[in-house]
Design a protein around this motif. Structure first.
Motif, mmCIF file in Angstrom:
data_model
loop_
_atom_site.group_PDB
_atom_site.id
_atom_site.type_symbol
_atom_site.label_atom_id
_atom_site.label_comp_id
_atom_site.label_asym_id
_atom_site.label_seq_id
_atom_site.Cartn_x
_atom_site.Cartn_y
_atom_site.Cartn_z
ATOM 1 N N THR A 51 32.469 30.688 39.562
ATOM 2 C CA THR A 51 33.605 31.555 39.893
ATOM 3 C C THR A 51 33.166 32.584 40.929
ATOM 4 O O THR A 51 32.886 32.234 42.056
ATOM 5 C CB THR A 51 34.161 32.236 38.623
ATOM 6 O OG1 THR A 51 33.132 33.000 38.007
ATOM 7 C CG2 THR A 51 34.698 31.215 37.644
ATOM 8 N N SER A 52 33.138 33.844 40.529
ATOM 9 C CA SER A 52 32.723 34.912 41.438
ATOM 10 C C SER A 52 32.180 36.070 40.606
ATOM 11 O O SER A 52 32.430 36.145 39.401
ATOM 12 C CB SER A 52 33.906 35.388 42.291
ATOM 13 O OG SER A 52 34.828 36.086 41.485
ATOM 14 N N THR A 55 34.976 37.838 38.727
ATOM 15 C CA THR A 55 35.410 37.130 37.523
ATOM 16 C C THR A 55 34.423 37.371 36.394
ATOM 17 O O THR A 55 34.826 37.578 35.245
ATOM 18 C CB THR A 55 35.540 35.624 37.806
ATOM 19 O OG1 THR A 55 36.462 35.437 38.873
ATOM 20 C CG2 THR A 55 36.014 34.871 36.595
ATOM 21 N N TYR A 97 44.865 39.882 37.122
ATOM 22 C CA TYR A 97 43.843 39.299 38.004
ATOM 23 C C TYR A 97 43.857 37.779 37.903
ATOM 24 O O TYR A 97 43.809 37.075 38.921
ATOM 25 C CB TYR A 97 42.465 39.848 37.634
ATOM 26 C CG TYR A 97 41.334 39.177 38.371
ATOM 27 C CD1 TYR A 97 41.073 39.487 39.701
ATOM 28 C CD2 TYR A 97 40.524 38.234 37.747
ATOM 29 C CE1 TYR A 97 40.042 38.880 40.393
ATOM 30 C CE2 TYR A 97 39.487 37.620 38.424
ATOM 31 C CZ TYR A 97 39.256 37.941 39.744
ATOM 32 O OH TYR A 97 38.235 37.320 40.407
ATOM 33 N N THR A 98 43.936 37.275 36.676
ATOM 34 C CA THR A 98 43.963 35.822 36.479
ATOM 35 C C THR A 98 45.200 35.205 37.121
ATOM 36 O O THR A 98 45.115 34.160 37.779
ATOM 37 C CB THR A 98 43.934 35.490 34.976
ATOM 38 O OG1 THR A 98 42.774 36.094 34.394
ATOM 39 C CG2 THR A 98 43.895 33.993 34.740
ATOM 40 N N ARG A 101 44.694 35.210 40.924
ATOM 41 C CA ARG A 101 43.704 34.202 41.325
ATOM 42 C C ARG A 101 44.285 32.798 41.263
ATOM 43 O O ARG A 101 44.072 31.984 42.166
ATOM 44 C CB ARG A 101 42.469 34.255 40.412
ATOM 45 C CG ARG A 101 41.489 35.339 40.708
ATOM 46 C CD ARG A 101 40.692 35.075 41.913
ATOM 47 N NE ARG A 101 39.690 34.031 41.685
ATOM 48 C CZ ARG A 101 38.763 33.723 42.534
ATOM 49 N NH1 ARG A 101 38.680 34.379 43.663
ATOM 50 N NH2 ARG A 101 37.902 32.775 42.290
ATOM 51 N N MET A 102 45.018 32.509 40.200
ATOM 52 C CA MET A 102 45.599 31.172 40.054
ATOM 53 C C MET A 102 46.673 30.930 41.109
ATOM 54 O O MET A 102 46.782 29.829 41.657
ATOM 55 C CB MET A 102 46.147 30.983 38.649
ATOM 56 C CG MET A 102 45.040 30.921 37.600
ATOM 57 S SD MET A 102 45.651 30.707 35.942
ATOM 58 C CE MET A 102 46.106 29.000 35.996
ATOM 59 N N GLU A 104 46.736 32.316 44.078
ATOM 60 C CA GLU A 104 46.010 32.147 45.334
ATOM 61 C C GLU A 104 45.402 30.745 45.433
ATOM 62 O O GLU A 104 45.473 30.099 46.483
ATOM 63 C CB GLU A 104 44.908 33.199 45.417
ATOM 64 C CG GLU A 104 44.061 33.132 46.660
ATOM 65 C CD GLU A 104 42.961 34.179 46.628
ATOM 66 O OE1 GLU A 104 41.788 33.785 46.722
ATOM 67 O OE2 GLU A 104 43.280 35.368 46.498
ATOM 68 N N GLN A 105 44.839 30.250 44.359
ATOM 69 C CA GLN A 105 44.245 28.913 44.369
ATOM 70 C C GLN A 105 45.305 27.835 44.555
ATOM 71 O O GLN A 105 45.087 26.854 45.259
ATOM 72 C CB GLN A 105 43.458 28.663 43.079
ATOM 73 C CG GLN A 105 42.166 29.431 43.014
ATOM 74 C CD GLN A 105 41.448 29.240 41.695
ATOM 75 O OE1 GLN A 105 41.974 28.662 40.762
ATOM 76 N NE2 GLN A 105 40.231 29.750 41.609
ATOM 77 N N ASN A 108 46.333 27.904 48.220
ATOM 78 C CA ASN A 108 45.282 27.311 49.051
ATOM 79 C C ASN A 108 45.263 25.793 48.909
ATOM 80 O O ASN A 108 45.069 25.083 49.891
ATOM 81 C CB ASN A 108 43.911 27.880 48.682
ATOM 82 C CG ASN A 108 43.741 29.304 49.146
ATOM 83 O OD1 ASN A 108 44.489 29.788 49.986
ATOM 84 N ND2 ASN A 108 42.774 29.988 48.588
#
Length: 127
Positions: A51-52, A55, A97-98, A101-102, A104-105, A108
């Protein structure tokens, strides 16, 4: 480095000294602690690798919140209003945040699927 500090805080010889005979129970406790610490560090390595660092930080906050809630529900440890507010705020931030992120993914992935890969088409034309 720790070898220079131990003599100031722990007896080296005698009853309960560092170099005295340890019971099997004490040896097993130290070994289990080492295995658990290694497992925690290995999981940290995998979490950051997959992840990062952000995260991983969120995961640490979630773990702390679960620890506080577990103390409340299992051991009847009282929670102050500040702690409860902090848990709610932390969990809200983790959920937001989750979600971001989801989202954004997903965006993408849809953009990557819509743009043709020119290198693939060149390889198939050459063959």
């Amino acid at each position: 480095m720790l070898g220079f500090v131990i003599p100031f805080f722990e007896p080296l010889v005698g009853d309960k000294g560092v170099f005295s005979l340890w019971s099997l129970q004490a040896i097993m406790a130290v070994a289990a602690s080492g295995v658990i610490a290694f497992s925690v560090n290995l999981s940290i390595y995998f979490i950051i690798g997959k992840t990062s660092p952000v995260t991983y930080n969120m995961f640490g906050h979630l773990k702390f919140s679960v620890t506080l809630l577990g103390g409340y529900f299992i051991f009847n440890d009282p929670l102050s209003v500040k702690q409860l507010l902090g848990i709610v705020l932390t969990l809200s931030g983790i959920i937001a945040y989750t979600h971001l992120r989801m989202t954004e993914q997903t965006q993408n992935a849809s953009v990557e699927g819509a743009v043709p890969n020119l290198n693939k088409s060149k390889r198939t034309e050459e063959a």
